[in-house]
Design a protein around this motif. Structure first.
Motif, PDB file in Angstrom:
ATOM      1  N   LEU A  48       0.831  -1.205   0.000  1.00  0.00           N
ATOM      2  CA  LEU A  48       0.000   0.000   0.000  1.00  0.00           C
ATOM      3  C   LEU A  48       0.865   1.255   0.000  1.00  0.00           C
ATOM      4  O   LEU A  48       0.607   2.207  -0.758  1.00  0.00           O
ATOM      5  CB  LEU A  48      -0.921   0.002   1.222  1.00  0.00           C
ATOM      6  N   PHE A  49       1.906   1.265   0.846  1.00  0.00           N
ATOM      7  CA  PHE A  49       2.778   2.433   0.934  1.00  0.00           C
ATOM      8  C   PHE A  49       3.512   2.687  -0.384  1.00  0.00           C
ATOM      9  O   PHE A  49       3.870   3.823  -0.695  1.00  0.00           O
ATOM     10  CB  PHE A  49       3.788   2.254   2.068  1.00  0.00           C
ATOM     11  N   LEU A  50       3.735   1.624  -1.164  1.00  0.00           N
ATOM     12  CA  LEU A  50       4.458   1.759  -2.430  1.00  0.00           C
ATOM     13  C   LEU A  50       3.549   2.137  -3.588  1.00  0.00           C
ATOM     14  O   LEU A  50       3.943   2.908  -4.470  1.00  0.00           O
ATOM     15  CB  LEU A  50       5.185   0.443  -2.757  1.00  0.00           C
ATOM     16  N   ILE A  51       2.319   1.595  -3.587  1.00  0.00           N
ATOM     17  CA  ILE A  51       1.465   1.780  -4.764  1.00  0.00           C
ATOM     18  C   ILE A  51       0.914   3.192  -4.861  1.00  0.00           C
ATOM     19  O   ILE A  51       0.616   3.686  -5.947  1.00  0.00           O
ATOM     20  CB  ILE A  51       0.323   0.741  -4.774  1.00  0.00           C
ATOM     21  N   VAL A  52       0.790   3.879  -3.720  1.00  0.00           N
ATOM     22  CA  VAL A  52       0.280   5.258  -3.760  1.00  0.00           C
ATOM     23  C   VAL A  52       1.228   6.174  -4.538  1.00  0.00           C
ATOM     24  O   VAL A  52       0.792   6.871  -5.469  1.00  0.00           O
ATOM     25  CB  VAL A  52       0.034   5.789  -2.328  1.00  0.00           C
ATOM     26  N   PRO A  53       2.531   6.216  -4.227  1.00  0.00           N
ATOM     27  CA  PRO A  53       3.420   7.069  -5.032  1.00  0.00           C
ATOM     28  C   PRO A  53       3.548   6.605  -6.477  1.00  0.00           C
ATOM     29  O   PRO A  53       3.766   7.433  -7.375  1.00  0.00           O
ATOM     30  CB  PRO A  53       4.764   6.982  -4.293  1.00  0.00           C
ATOM     31  N   ILE A  54       3.420   5.292  -6.719  1.00  0.00           N
ATOM     32  CA  ILE A  54       3.474   4.799  -8.100  1.00  0.00           C
ATOM     33  C   ILE A  54       2.297   5.355  -8.904  1.00  0.00           C
ATOM     34  O   ILE A  54       2.473   5.858 -10.028  1.00  0.00           O
ATOM     35  CB  ILE A  54       3.476   3.259  -8.127  1.00  0.00           C
ATOM     36  N   MET A  55       1.100   5.292  -8.326  1.00  0.00           N
ATOM     37  CA  MET A  55      -0.068   5.842  -9.012  1.00  0.00           C
ATOM     38  C   MET A  55       0.061   7.355  -9.152  1.00  0.00           C
ATOM     39  O   MET A  55      -0.344   7.940 -10.158  1.00  0.00           O
ATOM     40  CB  MET A  55      -1.345   5.475  -8.246  1.00  0.00           C
ATOM     41  N   PHE A  56       0.650   7.995  -8.139  1.00  0.00           N
ATOM     42  CA  PHE A  56       0.867   9.436  -8.202  1.00  0.00           C
ATOM     43  C   PHE A  56       1.773   9.784  -9.378  1.00  0.00           C
ATOM     44  O   PHE A  56       1.514  10.753 -10.117  1.00  0.00           O
ATOM     45  CB  PHE A  56       1.495   9.926  -6.891  1.00  0.00           C
ATOM     46  N   ALA A  57       2.825   8.989  -9.569  1.00  0.00           N
ATOM     47  CA  ALA A  57       3.758   9.238 -10.679  1.00  0.00           C
ATOM     48  C   ALA A  57       3.067   9.063 -12.026  1.00  0.00           C
ATOM     49  O   ALA A  57       3.299   9.837 -12.964  1.00  0.00           O
ATOM     50  CB  ALA A  57       4.958   8.293 -10.572  1.00  0.00           C
ATOM     51  N   ILE A  58       2.194   8.067 -12.128  1.00  0.00           N
ATOM     52  CA  ILE A  58       1.454   7.822 -13.373  1.00  0.00           C
ATOM     53  C   ILE A  58       0.557   9.007 -13.708  1.00  0.00           C
ATOM     54  O   ILE A  58       0.403   9.378 -14.872  1.00  0.00           O
ATOM     55  CB  ILE A  58       0.621   6.531 -13.247  1.00  0.00           C
ATOM     56  N   CYS A  59      -0.005   9.630 -12.673  1.00  0.00           N
ATOM     57  CA  CYS A  59      -1.005  10.695 -12.882  1.00  0.00           C
ATOM     58  C   CYS A  59      -0.431  12.098 -12.721  1.00  0.00           C
ATOM     59  O   CYS A  59      -1.191  13.071 -12.778  1.00  0.00           O
ATOM     60  CB  CYS A  59      -2.146  10.528 -11.875  1.00  0.00           C
ATOM     61  N   TRP A  60       0.877  12.210 -12.506  1.00  0.00           N
ATOM     62  CA  TRP A  60       1.444  13.494 -12.115  1.00  0.00           C
ATOM     63  C   TRP A  60       1.136  14.614 -13.109  1.00  0.00           C
ATOM     64  O   TRP A  60       0.721  15.719 -12.706  1.00  0.00           O
ATOM     65  CB  TRP A  60       2.957  13.354 -11.931  1.00  0.00           C
ATOM     66  N   LYS A  61       1.339  14.368 -14.394  1.00  0.00           N
ATOM     67  CA  LYS A  61       1.092  15.419 -15.382  1.00  0.00           C
ATOM     68  C   LYS A  61      -0.358  15.864 -15.388  1.00  0.00           C
ATOM     69  O   LYS A  61      -0.654  17.053 -15.564  1.00  0.00           O
ATOM     70  CB  LYS A  61       1.514  14.932 -16.772  1.00  0.00           C
ATOM     71  N   THR A  62      -1.263  14.912 -15.214  1.00  0.00           N
ATOM     72  CA  THR A  62      -2.688  15.256 -15.130  1.00  0.00           C
ATOM     73  C   THR A  62      -2.958  16.041 -13.857  1.00  0.00           C
ATOM     74  O   THR A  62      -3.700  17.035 -13.868  1.00  0.00           O
ATOM     75  CB  THR A  62      -3.547  13.977 -15.140  1.00  0.00           C
ATOM     76  N   PHE A  63      -2.336  15.641 -12.760  1.00  0.00           N
ATOM     77  CA  PHE A  63      -2.557  16.282 -11.460  1.00  0.00           C
ATOM     78  C   PHE A  63      -2.171  17.757 -11.485  1.00  0.00           C
ATOM     79  O   PHE A  63      -2.880  18.610 -10.933  1.00  0.00           O
ATOM     80  CB  PHE A  63      -1.753  15.536 -10.387  1.00  0.00           C
ATOM     81  N   GLY A 100       3.850   9.717   9.615  1.00  0.00           N
ATOM     82  CA  GLY A 100       2.729  10.533   9.129  1.00  0.00           C
ATOM     83  C   GLY A 100       2.194  10.013   7.810  1.00  0.00           C
ATOM     84  O   GLY A 100       0.980   9.945   7.598  1.00  0.00           O
ATOM     85  N   TYR A 101       3.135   9.644   6.920  1.00  0.00           N
ATOM     86  CA  TYR A 101       2.715   9.083   5.631  1.00  0.00           C
ATOM     87  C   TYR A 101       2.036   7.731   5.812  1.00  0.00           C
ATOM     88  O   TYR A 101       1.000   7.452   5.197  1.00  0.00           O
ATOM     89  CB  TYR A 101       3.914   8.934   4.695  1.00  0.00           C
ATOM     90  N   ARG A 102       2.618   6.881   6.658  1.00  0.00           N
ATOM     91  CA  ARG A 102       2.020   5.564   6.891  1.00  0.00           C
ATOM     92  C   ARG A 102       0.613   5.690   7.460  1.00  0.00           C
ATOM     93  O   ARG A 102      -0.274   4.896   7.138  1.00  0.00           O
ATOM     94  CB  ARG A 102       2.915   4.755   7.839  1.00  0.00           C
ATOM     95  N   ALA A 103       0.394   6.699   8.291  1.00  0.00           N
ATOM     96  CA  ALA A 103      -0.928   6.877   8.906  1.00  0.00           C
ATOM     97  C   ALA A 103      -1.972   7.335   7.894  1.00  0.00           C
ATOM     98  O   ALA A 103      -3.148   6.974   8.002  1.00  0.00           O
ATOM     99  CB  ALA A 103      -0.834   7.880  10.057  1.00  0.00           C
ATOM    100  N   ILE A 104      -1.537   8.109   6.898  1.00  0.00           N
ATOM    101  CA  ILE A 104      -2.492   8.733   5.984  1.00  0.00           C
ATOM    102  C   ILE A 104      -2.512   8.092   4.608  1.00  0.00           C
ATOM    103  O   ILE A 104      -3.334   8.466   3.748  1.00  0.00           O
ATOM    104  CB  ILE A 104      -2.184  10.247   5.838  1.00  0.00           C
ATOM    105  N   ALA A 105      -1.656   7.092   4.354  1.00  0.00           N
ATOM    106  CA  ALA A 105      -1.512   6.516   3.009  1.00  0.00           C
ATOM    107  C   ALA A 105      -2.834   6.041   2.431  1.00  0.00           C
ATOM    108  O   ALA A 105      -3.145   6.285   1.256  1.00  0.00           O
ATOM    109  CB  ALA A 105      -0.500   5.366   3.037  1.00  0.00           C
ATOM    110  N   ALA A 106      -3.649   5.358   3.252  1.00  0.00           N
ATOM    111  CA  ALA A 106      -4.939   4.868   2.759  1.00  0.00           C
ATOM    112  C   ALA A 106      -5.843   6.017   2.331  1.00  0.00           C
ATOM    113  O   ALA A 106      -6.682   5.865   1.433  1.00  0.00           O
ATOM    114  CB  ALA A 106      -5.624   4.022   3.830  1.00  0.00           C
ATOM    115  N   GLY A 107      -5.666   7.189   2.955  1.00  0.00           N
ATOM    116  CA  GLY A 107      -6.475   8.353   2.603  1.00  0.00           C
ATOM    117  C   GLY A 107      -6.065   9.010   1.305  1.00  0.00           C
ATOM    118  O   GLY A 107      -6.758   9.923   0.828  1.00  0.00           O
TER     119      GLY A 107
END
Length: 419
Positions: A48-63, A100-107
């Motif tokens: 979970l902690f890894l897939i969030v930044p991976i998805m963020f990287a995929i969507c970064w230009k759109t974001f 802090g990141y681990r606590a909020i990653a699911a969010g």
């Protein structure tokens, strides 16, 4: 006929096999594989902690792209203020950035919205996805029930696997309940727009499973949204249906249900809580709202930008654990209270504006389930923090994406309506 609003030269196509694999993997990791007891919980959380930044990287230009869509900007604002809350917890509560990141990653599962916006999947792909995960929850729930009392799913703080006689039956809950409700709204919407018996069957089956979750809030708000949707075009019937529903569920003591039944025990619990309030005992959620809005934050800065999510391994998290144990106050009991604690007035404003806008926007008849879900969410978060669960966040992303793209122009903002 569904026509994307204000979007030109964009092809809407079904997900490819590789995309399906990515989406299913992202969903299962976000759901932490339903916290299956046979999996290593540490490994699941690491994924979970890894897939969030991976998805963020995929969507970064759109974001970071310029976009005039108001819902897009609100969603981006929510992501930004949620990330900022990690640093707020570090600065004002001495909770490390990592915790802090681990606590909020699911969010941060909400980043899925930007993947949808980037990819522009077809409605067919999205609705297939909704049905798949709605049906999957039903199958897994039946399997977990067949294995009772052996715990199968929900093997973490979000799960509940026990025989709860106070509610009239075995209570088995794990992440995915909101996927079930989302699939129910889609089935109900299709049943009335396509007039096919199969969708009435699906809607009935999904609602039965909602009742079997033995969670009053999910049953009440799902039923209320159903009444609004069915009687939306007749104001008298709509008002009458809501009044009768509220009267029967909360106040009617002349109609008796068996104390051994699910409905009977839940009504009895509701009556006992109402009687307790009448005798001067303040409802626990009122107490929780008062505390989290007036006593939690340390200064005006944390009031504005939030305190971040406490992690159990930090001093901040231990403070919250002590509050839970000694005063029985829980952030998960008050959705809007939790939003305020984590992301402050800015985050609370963004979430409320998001929910209300989605409730006010007019949608094509075929996509009414998106508004049904957002209306459900507006009310359901009053006494629970469903918005923070991964299954709810993914359903939110889908609903808000479809509303962003297919909303009908010239919205009437003087009242909430389903269509």
């Amino acid at each position: 006929m569904l026509n994307p609003n204000r979007i030109e030269n964009i092809n809407y196509s079904n997900w490819t096999k590789k995309e399906w694999a990515l989406i299913i993997l992202y969903t299962l990791v976000s759901f932490q594989f339903y916290s299956y007891a046979g999996f290593n919980n540490t490994v699941i959380k690491l994924l979970l902690f890894l897939i969030v930044p991976i998805m963020f990287a995929i969507c970064w230009k759109t974001f970071i792209s310029k976009n005039a869509n108001k819902l897009f900007r609100i969603m981006r604002g929510i992501i930004i203020i949620t990330i900022l809350s990690i640093f707020s917890a570090y600065l004002f509560w001495n909770q490390s950035i990592v915790l802090g990141y681990r606590a909020i990653a699911a969010g941060l599962t909400l980043i899925f919205y930007f993947y949808l916006y980037k990819r522009r999947p077809s409605i067919q792909s999205i609705e297939t996805y909704i049905f798949v995960f709605g049906i999957l929850y039903c199958v897994l729930w039946l399997y977990a029930m067949s294995k009772f009392p052996e715990p199968v799913f929900g093997f973490n703080e979000d799960g509940e696997v026990k025989e709860d006689l106070s509610r009239g039956m075995i209570r088995i809950n794990f992440i995915g309940r909101i996927s079930l409700i989302f699939a129910y709204f889609l089935s109900l919407n299709r049943a009335y727009t396509q007039k096919k018996k199969i969708y009435f069957v699906f809607a009935t089956a999904f609602f039965i499973f909602i009742i079997m979750q033995v969670t009053r809030q999910l049953i009440i708000w799902s039923a209320l949204v159903t009444i609004i949707y069915i009687f939306q075009k007749n104001r008298k019937l709509l008002i009458g249906g809501i009044v009768i529903f509220a009267f029967l569920f909360f106040f009617c003591k002349t109609i008796k249900f068996s104390q051994d039944s699910v409905i009977g025990t839940m009504i009895t619990m509701t009556e006992e809580q109402m009687e307790s309030s009448q005798h001067g005992d303040e409802d626990i959620r009122v107490t929780e709202y008062k505390y989290f809005f007036t006593e939690w934050s340390r200064n005006i800065i944390t009031d504005v930008i939030g305190n971040g999510m406490p992690h159990g391994n930090s001093a901040y998290g231990k403070y919250y654990t002590q509050l839970q144990e000694q005063q029985k106050l829980f952030l998960s009991d008050v959705g809007y209270g939790q939003i305020f604690v984590i992301t402050g007035w800015i985050g609370l404003f963004l979430y409320i504006v998001l929910f209300i806008k989605c409730c006010l926007i007019r949608m094509p008849e075929e996509l009414m389930y998106t508004k049904m879900f957002m209306i459900f969410l507006l009310f359901a978060n009053i006494a629970a923090s469903w918005y923070a669960k991964a299954d709810c966040q993914i359903a939110m992303c889908i609903s808000i994406y479809l509303i962003s793209v297919y909303a009908i122009p010239n919205v009437k903002k003087n009242h909430i309506q389903i269509s």
